[in-house]
Motif scaffolding. Structure first.
Motif, PDB file in Angstrom:
ATOM      1  N   GLY A  81       0.779  -1.220   0.000  1.00 20.74           N
ATOM      2  CA  GLY A  81       0.000   0.000   0.000  1.00 20.74           C
ATOM      3  C   GLY A  81       0.812   1.272   0.000  1.00 20.74           C
ATOM      4  O   GLY A  81       0.248   2.365  -0.045  1.00 20.74           O
ATOM      5  N   LEU A  82       2.103   1.157   0.051  1.00 23.76           N
ATOM      6  CA  LEU A  82       2.930   2.368   0.125  1.00 23.76           C
ATOM      7  C   LEU A  82       2.904   3.153  -1.180  1.00 23.76           C
ATOM      8  O   LEU A  82       3.139   4.348  -1.195  1.00 23.76           O
ATOM      9  N   VAL A  83       2.641   2.444  -2.253  1.00 27.42           N
ATOM     10  CA  VAL A  83       2.732   3.064  -3.570  1.00 27.42           C
ATOM     11  C   VAL A  83       1.475   2.734  -4.360  1.00 27.42           C
ATOM     12  O   VAL A  83       0.884   1.678  -4.190  1.00 27.42           O
ATOM     13  N   GLN A  84       1.081   3.680  -5.190  1.00 24.95           N
ATOM     14  CA  GLN A  84      -0.063   3.469  -6.064  1.00 24.95           C
ATOM     15  C   GLN A  84       0.374   3.604  -7.511  1.00 24.95           C
ATOM     16  O   GLN A  84       1.229   4.423  -7.831  1.00 24.95           O
ATOM     17  N   GLY A  85      -0.246   2.819  -8.379  1.00 24.32           N
ATOM     18  CA  GLY A  85       0.067   2.919  -9.798  1.00 24.32           C
ATOM     19  C   GLY A  85      -1.191   3.223 -10.580  1.00 24.32           C
ATOM     20  O   GLY A  85      -2.221   2.605 -10.364  1.00 24.32           O
ATOM     21  N   GLU A  86      -1.057   4.197 -11.448  1.00 23.29           N
ATOM     22  CA  GLU A  86      -2.214   4.581 -12.242  1.00 23.29           C
ATOM     23  C   GLU A  86      -1.876   4.391 -13.706  1.00 23.29           C
ATOM     24  O   GLU A  86      -0.864   4.890 -14.185  1.00 23.29           O
ATOM     25  N   ILE A  87      -2.722   3.664 -14.387  1.00 26.65           N
ATOM     26  CA  ILE A  87      -2.456   3.396 -15.793  1.00 26.65           C
ATOM     27  C   ILE A  87      -2.738   4.644 -16.608  1.00 26.65           C
ATOM     28  O   ILE A  87      -3.758   5.298 -16.444  1.00 26.65           O
ATOM     29  N   ASP A  88      -1.797   4.974 -17.455  1.00 33.95           N
ATOM     30  CA  ASP A  88      -1.884   6.190 -18.250  1.00 33.95           C
ATOM     31  C   ASP A  88      -1.460   5.814 -19.656  1.00 33.95           C
ATOM     32  O   ASP A  88      -0.284   5.896 -20.006  1.00 33.95           O
ATOM     33  N   GLY A  89      -2.434   5.406 -20.436  1.00 33.11           N
ATOM     34  CA  GLY A  89      -2.096   4.933 -21.768  1.00 33.11           C
ATOM     35  C   GLY A  89      -1.255   3.682 -21.657  1.00 33.11           C
ATOM     36  O   GLY A  89      -1.572   2.803 -20.851  1.00 33.11           O
ATOM     37  N   PRO A  90      -0.209   3.596 -22.418  1.00 33.19           N
ATOM     38  CA  PRO A  90       0.628   2.401 -22.366  1.00 33.19           C
ATOM     39  C   PRO A  90       1.559   2.377 -21.163  1.00 33.19           C
ATOM     40  O   PRO A  90       2.197   1.381 -20.902  1.00 33.19           O
ATOM     41  N   ARG A  91       1.623   3.466 -20.456  1.00 36.06           N
ATOM     42  CA  ARG A  91       2.535   3.512 -19.309  1.00 36.06           C
ATOM     43  C   ARG A  91       1.768   3.435 -18.003  1.00 36.06           C
ATOM     44  O   ARG A  91       0.552   3.482 -17.981  1.00 36.06           O
ATOM     45  N   VAL A  92       2.572   3.397 -16.936  1.00 37.17           N
ATOM     46  CA  VAL A  92       1.975   3.424 -15.605  1.00 37.17           C
ATOM     47  C   VAL A  92       2.653   4.514 -14.811  1.00 37.17           C
ATOM     48  O   VAL A  92       3.880   4.613 -14.796  1.00 37.17           O
ATOM     49  N   CYS A  93       1.852   5.322 -14.200  1.00 35.44           N
ATOM     50  CA  CYS A  93       2.348   6.442 -13.417  1.00 35.44           C
ATOM     51  C   CYS A  93       2.283   6.085 -11.937  1.00 35.44           C
ATOM     52  O   CYS A  93       1.193   5.843 -11.408  1.00 35.44           O
TER      53      CYS A  93
END
Lengths: 111, 111
Positions: A81-93
DNA sequence: CAATCATATCGTATATCGACGATAAACAAT
DNA sequence: ATTGTTTATCGTCGATATACGATATGATTG
């Protein structure tokens, strides 16, 4: 197997604090600590803290590790839970989960 | 292998702080975090913090683990410096190493 | 010295970590 | 659809963690 003796802690130092059984408390902190129990993950967290967000690729570039390895570390950081990933097109932010971070800091500070 | 890019951090927030390369810093925190990356070790640390000192046997009694297992966890805590053990006759008296504890707290707080 | 107590270490089994390359999956663009 | 880009997942391997019982060590006591 499970400790029966376990009782709510009387650790009332000031405000809210934890009314959690010792065992649960320990597991929570252990889990979060474990997320930082590898230099690569510490560096990833620091990197994310130094920016508001960061593409996965940038993280890989900063690390002397294979992309798949970094991805695994990121997975662990996400799971804890320390980090979140958000999909942004072909990448992940990726970015830090502030509340999890705060929780970790509190748990350590209240040790 | 070793990151050449590594440079001294400009993390001068207030006082002494760390003029350590990122990598070294990460390794230090990772090591200390790893010490707390197991619930049993967290509980041992908490137990020691709640008393000024504690005989090894008392620790074993509090834990749902075999004596040898507890001894191993204590060894890890000693190796990371969080805990000190002092021989006292036939027993060993364990206590928290305050400076290591402070260091851990600072490293986390300054994350 | 023998016996006892407290603790550490050894040996072993199992599980998980950490690394990598290879491959899959998701999306963008041509 | 094909290609390229980005990220995740798989499979594997060696190293390490974790647990235990058995045994060794070290100190005290009789």
């Amino acid at each position: 197997m499970v400790r029966v003796k376990t009782v709510v802690q009387k650790c009332v130092t000031s405000s809210e604090k934890f009314a959690l059984p010792d065992v649960v408390w320990a597991e929570e902190l252990a889990k979060l600590s474990w997320a930082l129990a590898h230099p690569a993950r510490v560096r990833i967290v620091r990197l994310l803290l130094s920016r508001t967000s960061c593409m996965c690729g940038e993280i890989v570039e900063e690390m002397p590790l294979a992309q798949s390895t970094v991805s695994q570390h990121l997975k662990i950081l996400k799971e804890t839970g320390l980090v979140q990933g958000e999909i942004d097109g072909p990448r992940v932010c990726y970015c830090i989960n502030k509340s999890a971070m705060t929780k970790l800091k509190k748990l350590i500070a209240n040790l």
